[in-house]
Design an enzyme around this catalytic site. Structure first.
Site, PDB file in Angstrom:
ATOM      1  N   GLU A   1      11.912  -9.369   2.782  1.00 12.96           N
ATOM      2  CA  GLU A   1      11.134  -8.369   3.267  1.00 12.96           C
ATOM      3  C   GLU A   1      12.661  -6.710   3.596  1.00 12.96           C
ATOM      4  O   GLU A   1      14.074  -6.717   3.128  1.00 12.96           O
ATOM      5  CB  GLU A   1      11.093  -8.426   4.638  1.00 12.96           C
ATOM      6  CG  GLU A   1      10.813  -6.655   5.442  1.00 12.96           C
ATOM      7  CD  GLU A   1      10.340  -7.048   6.782  1.00 12.96           C
ATOM      8  OE1 GLU A   1      10.500  -7.973   7.623  1.00 12.96           O
ATOM      9  OE2 GLU A   1      10.212  -5.652   7.616  1.00 12.96           O
TER      10      GLU A   1
ATOM     11  N   TYR B   1      11.166   8.688   1.490  1.00 15.40           N
ATOM     12  CA  TYR B   1      11.236   7.763   0.304  1.00 15.40           C
ATOM     13  C   TYR B   1      11.914   8.199  -0.897  1.00 15.40           C
ATOM     14  O   TYR B   1      12.114   7.371  -1.212  1.00 15.40           O
ATOM     15  CB  TYR B   1       9.318   7.543   0.605  1.00 15.40           C
ATOM     16  CG  TYR B   1       9.029   6.954   1.401  1.00 15.40           C
ATOM     17  CD1 TYR B   1       9.549   6.044   1.997  1.00 15.40           C
ATOM     18  CD2 TYR B   1       7.521   7.211   2.087  1.00 15.40           C
ATOM     19  CE1 TYR B   1       8.976   5.396   3.169  1.00 15.40           C
ATOM     20  CE2 TYR B   1       7.019   7.164   3.314  1.00 15.40           C
ATOM     21  CZ  TYR B   1       7.518   6.668   3.308  1.00 15.40           C
ATOM     22  OH  TYR B   1       7.685   5.721   4.891  1.00 15.40           O
TER      23      TYR B   1
ATOM     24  N   HIS C   1      12.848  -2.507   3.281  1.00 14.29           N
ATOM     25  CA  HIS C   1      12.274  -0.972   3.482  1.00 14.29           C
ATOM     26  C   HIS C   1      13.135   0.059   2.818  1.00 14.29           C
ATOM     27  O   HIS C   1      14.501   0.007   2.842  1.00 14.29           O
ATOM     28  CB  HIS C   1      11.934  -0.409   4.640  1.00 14.29           C
ATOM     29  CG  HIS C   1      10.271  -1.724   5.742  1.00 14.29           C
ATOM     30  ND1 HIS C   1       9.638  -1.588   5.119  1.00 14.29           N
ATOM     31  CD2 HIS C   1      11.665  -2.927   6.292  1.00 14.29           C
ATOM     32  CE1 HIS C   1       8.846  -2.782   6.040  1.00 14.29           C
ATOM     33  NE2 HIS C   1      10.048  -3.398   6.209  1.00 14.29           N
TER      34      HIS C   1
ATOM     35  N   ALA D   1       2.729  -0.692   5.086  1.00 11.24           N
ATOM     36  CA  ALA D   1       2.685  -0.829   6.849  1.00 11.24           C
ATOM     37  C   ALA D   1       1.824  -2.202   6.974  1.00 11.24           C
ATOM     38  O   ALA D   1       1.783  -1.843   8.354  1.00 11.24           O
ATOM     39  CB  ALA D   1       1.766   1.157   6.631  1.00 11.24           C
TER      40      ALA D   1
ATOM     41  N   ARG E   1      12.655   5.346  12.994  1.00 14.58           N
ATOM     42  CA  ARG E   1      11.323   6.942  12.980  1.00 14.58           C
ATOM     43  C   ARG E   1      10.324   5.395  14.510  1.00 14.58           C
ATOM     44  O   ARG E   1      10.569   5.527  15.249  1.00 14.58           O
ATOM     45  CB  ARG E   1      10.808   5.583  11.324  1.00 14.58           C
ATOM     46  CG  ARG E   1      11.808   6.498  10.021  1.00 14.58           C
ATOM     47  CD  ARG E   1      10.961   6.331   9.213  1.00 14.58           C
ATOM     48  NE  ARG E   1       9.445   6.836   9.015  1.00 14.58           N
ATOM     49  CZ  ARG E   1       9.214   6.681   7.759  1.00 14.58           C
ATOM     50  NH1 ARG E   1       9.163   5.294   6.763  1.00 14.58           N
ATOM     51  NH2 ARG E   1       7.559   7.417   7.176  1.00 14.58           N
TER      52      ARG E   1
ATOM     53  N   PRO F   1       0.602  -1.571  -0.048  1.00  8.55           N
ATOM     54  CA  PRO F   1       0.124  -0.231   0.028  1.00  8.55           C
ATOM     55  C   PRO F   1       1.189   1.135   0.188  1.00  8.55           C
ATOM     56  O   PRO F   1       1.831   1.169   0.628  1.00  8.55           O
ATOM     57  CB  PRO F   1      -0.931  -0.364   1.646  1.00  8.55           C
ATOM     58  CG  PRO F   1       0.114  -1.095   2.517  1.00  8.55           C
ATOM     59  CD  PRO F   1       0.648  -1.678   1.490  1.00  8.55           C
ATOM     60  N   ASN F   2       0.306   2.220  -1.075  1.00 10.99           N
ATOM     61  CA  ASN F   2       1.106   3.358  -0.749  1.00 10.99           C
ATOM     62  C   ASN F   2       1.928   3.841  -2.068  1.00 10.99           C
ATOM     63  O   ASN F   2       2.890   4.368  -1.637  1.00 10.99           O
ATOM     64  CB  ASN F   2       0.978   4.176   0.776  1.00 10.99           C
ATOM     65  CG  ASN F   2      -0.236   4.101   1.089  1.00 10.99           C
ATOM     66  OD1 ASN F   2      -0.839   5.141   0.485  1.00 10.99           O
ATOM     67  ND2 ASN F   2      -0.469   3.489   2.528  1.00 10.99           N
TER      68      ASN F   2
ATOM     69  N   ASN G   1       8.234  -5.521   0.269  1.00 12.26           N
ATOM     70  CA  ASN G   1       8.092  -4.161   0.337  1.00 12.26           C
ATOM     71  C   ASN G   1       6.225  -4.507   1.072  1.00 12.26           C
ATOM     72  O   ASN G   1       5.800  -3.561  -0.046  1.00 12.26           O
ATOM     73  CB  ASN G   1       8.531  -3.071  -0.119  1.00 12.26           C
ATOM     74  CG  ASN G   1       8.068  -1.861   0.795  1.00 12.26           C
ATOM     75  OD1 ASN G   1       7.855  -1.491   1.671  1.00 12.26           O
ATOM     76  ND2 ASN G   1       8.999  -0.748   0.705  1.00 12.26           N
TER      77      ASN G   1
ATOM     78  N   ARG H   1       5.118  10.887  -2.549  1.00 11.29           N
ATOM     79  CA  ARG H   1       4.807  10.913  -1.232  1.00 11.29           C
ATOM     80  C   ARG H   1       5.950  10.887  -0.095  1.00 11.29           C
ATOM     81  O   ARG H   1       7.110  10.092  -0.792  1.00 11.29           O
ATOM     82  CB  ARG H   1       5.054   9.505  -1.213  1.00 11.29           C
ATOM     83  CG  ARG H   1       4.005   8.829   0.283  1.00 11.29           C
ATOM     84  CD  ARG H   1       3.742   7.125   0.178  1.00 11.29           C
ATOM     85  NE  ARG H   1       3.916   6.656   1.713  1.00 11.29           N
ATOM     86  CZ  ARG H   1       4.222   5.768   2.247  1.00 11.29           C
ATOM     87  NH1 ARG H   1       4.696   4.648   1.445  1.00 11.29           N
ATOM     88  NH2 ARG H   1       3.720   5.477   3.952  1.00 11.29           N
TER      89      ARG H   1
HETATM   90  C1  DQA Z   1       7.233   1.345   4.101  1.00 10.68           C
HETATM   91  C2  DQA Z   1       8.029   1.827   5.379  1.00 10.68           C
HETATM   92  C3  DQA Z   1       6.500   1.543   6.760  1.00 10.68           C
HETATM   93  O1  DQA Z   1       6.866   1.836   7.616  1.00 10.68           O
HETATM   94  C4  DQA Z   1       5.577   2.390   5.758  1.00 10.68           C
HETATM   95  O2  DQA Z   1       4.429   1.978   5.955  1.00 10.68           O
HETATM   96  C5  DQA Z   1       5.532   2.065   3.815  1.00 10.68           C
HETATM   97  C6  DQA Z   1       6.814   2.405   3.174  1.00 10.68           C
HETATM   98  C7  DQA Z   1       9.080   1.569   3.611  1.00 10.68           C
HETATM   99  O3  DQA Z   1       9.381   1.350   2.468  1.00 10.68           O
HETATM  100  O4  DQA Z   1       9.984   2.680   4.104  1.00 10.68           O
HETATM  101  O5  DQA Z   1       5.185   2.305   3.589  1.00 10.68           O
HETATM  102  O6  DQA Z   1       7.660   0.288   4.109  1.00 10.68           O
END
Ligand code: DQA
Length: 371
Positions: free
Chosen positions: A98, A23, A100, A77, A107, A10-11, A74, A18
C-alpha cells in the site's frame, strides 16, 4: 524477469495539478516513467495502470495474479472504505504494498484508517512520490531473501527481520537501525538492500523496527526499544561478535545504545546525527529533534556525552540532510573512533548496496571480523 504492477486509484490521474501542496507537482505520466526507471535499476519490470472505478481496480488486481509478482497499490480514497478491494488483495495472494504520497497519518481522521492494510504486506506513506520506489524495492527484497520475523516486546513496532547466511555459520551478527529523524513514516524497509547484501556475504543480519515519534516513541522509549532489540539478537544462538549499523537518526540510537546495552558491539554511524545540540541549532528536518526529545533536550541524549569505545563513523561531505560536521565533531571527541569522510557522497548512498560508499563499510567490517 519479474514484473510488478503499479496501480493507481481514483483522482490520481490528476496528479500534478490536484492539490500540489499535498501531492506535489509530478504528473501521473511522469510518475509512471519514474516507476519504470526504478524498476530497471532493481532488475525488474513494471506495468502501470490507473482507474477511477472500484470494479475496474478489482479486475486489474485479479488479472495481475496471473501475470505479476506483486502490486504497488495507491487506492486513493478507496483505501479508507473499500472492503471489496481488501478482499481482492487477499484473494489474489500475490504481495501487495500500500502506498500513499501524502502523510495520511497526520491528515483528516478518516484518512488514518486503511481498510486495505490488513491484506497488504506493508504500507509506505508520507514520502512523496518516492514512496512508490520504496514500495517496489520492498517487493523485490521480499522475493530476493526470505526473512524470519522475531519480536522483542509486546508493542506492534517490536519486530526484527532476521536474514541468515545461506551456507556456513555467520561471521558475525550485524544489527541495522534505520534513520528517518525518528519520525513514524520512515521504517526499516530503508535498510533492507544492505541487510541482504551482508547476509549474502555471510553475516547474520537483524534489521530492527522501533517505536518512533507518532507510534509511541520519543525519549527514552525509542532508545529502550533499540537496546531491547540488540539484547534480543545478542541472545541468539551461534553468534558472539556484533556490529550495530545506524543510518542518520539511527546512528544516534546506535551510539547511545553502546552506552546502555550490556553487550559489546562495534557501533557504525552512516551519515549520523551525532551532535544533538548542533541538530537543535540547525533545526534539522523542521524541528525533528524537538519532536523527539522535547523542547529542552536532555543532555544525556547526545552521542557526544555517551561513553562509546571503538566505533566506525562514515559521512559523505555532500550530505545535505545531516551536516558532515556532526561526524567530524564526534570523531574529534573520541580517539577510538575511526573516521572516514567520503568526498561527493550524500545522505542516502549508504543504503544502495552497489554504491562505493556502502562498499567502504563492507570492507571495514570484513577487516574487523577477519572475513
Ligand atoms: C492518497 C491519500 C488518500 O487519502 C487520498 O484519498 C488520495 C491519495 C495519497 O496518495 O496520499 O487520493 O492515497
Amino acid at each position: 524477469m519479474d514484473r510488478y504492477l503499479v496501480l493507481n486509484g481514483p483522482n490520481l490521474n490528476l496528479l500534478g495539478t490536484r492539490n500540489p501542496a499535498v501531492y506535489g507537482t509530478t504528473t501521473l505520466s511522469d510518475l509512471d516513467d519514474a516507476c519504470r526507471d526504478w524498476a530497471a535499476s532493481l532488475g525488474v519490470e513494471v506495468d502501470t495502470a490507473q482507474s477511477n472505478h472500484e470494479g475496474a481496480l478489482i479486475d486489474l488486481l485479479h488479472q495481475a495474479r496471473l501475470t505479476h509478482a506483486g502490486v504497488v497499490l495507491n487506492a486513493g480514497a478507496y483505501t479508507h472504505t473499500s472492503y471489496a478491494i481488501h478482499d481482492a488483495i487477499e484473494a489474489i495472494s500475490i504481495p501487495t504494498m500500500e502506498v500513499h504520497i501524502s502523510n495520511v497519518v497526520e491528515r483528516d481522521a478518516w484518512r488514518q484508517i486503511s481498510v486495505l492494510g490488513p491484506a497488504c504486506v506493508g504500507a509506505i506513506y508520507g514520502r512523496g512520490v518516492d514512496g512508490y520506489r520504496w514500495a517496489l524495492r520492498h517487493l523485490v527484497h521480499r522475493q530476493e531473501w526470505p526473512v524470519e520475523v522475531m519480536r522483542y516486546a509486546d508493542h506492534p513496532d517490536a519486530t526484527i527481520d532476521v536474514r541468515r547466511p545461506r551456507d556456513d555459520p555467520p561471521h558475525a551478527a550485524v544489527i541495522f537501525v534505520h534513520g528517518g529523524f525518528w519520525r513514524h513514516m520512515w521504517t526499516k524497509d530503508t535498510m533492507e538492500g544492505i541487510a541482504i547484501d551482508l547476509a549474502r556475504r555471510g553475516y547474520l543480519t537483524a534489521n530492527i523496527e522501533y517505536r518512533r515519534v507518532g507510534t509511541g516513541g520519543g525519549w527514552p522509549a525509542t532508545l529502550d526499544d533499540v537496546a531491547g532489540a540488540i539484547s534480543h539478537v545478542a541472545a541468539l544462538e551461534d553468534v558472539d561478535r556484533f556490529a550495530v549499523i545506524g543510518h542518520s537518526a539511527g546512528a544516534q540510537l546506535a551510539m547511545m545504545a553502546a552506552d546502555v546495552v550490556d553487550v559489546a558491539f562495534l557501533p557504525v554511524a552512516l551519515g549520523g546525527i551525532l551532535d544533538m545540540t548542533a541538530a537543535v541549532r540547525e533545526g534539522l528536518d523542521a524541528g525533528a529533534v524537538a519532536a523527539f526529545l522535547g523542547e529542552t533536550p536532555p543532555e544525556d541524549a547526545s552521542p557526544l556525552t555517551a561513553s562509546v569505545g571503538p566505533a566506525l563513523v562514515v559521512h559523505g561531505s555532500a550530505d545535505d540532510r545531516v551536516p558532515v560536521s556532526h561526524s567530524r565533531t564526534f570523531a574529534a571527541s573520541n580517539p577510538q573512533v575511526e573516521y572516514l569522510e567520503l568526498a561527493d557522497v550524500g545522505h542516502f548512498e549508504f543504503l544502495e548496496r552497489s554504491s562505493t560508499a556502502w562498499n567502504h563499510v563492507v570492507n571495514h567490517l570484513a577487516q574487523r571480523f577477519g572475513v
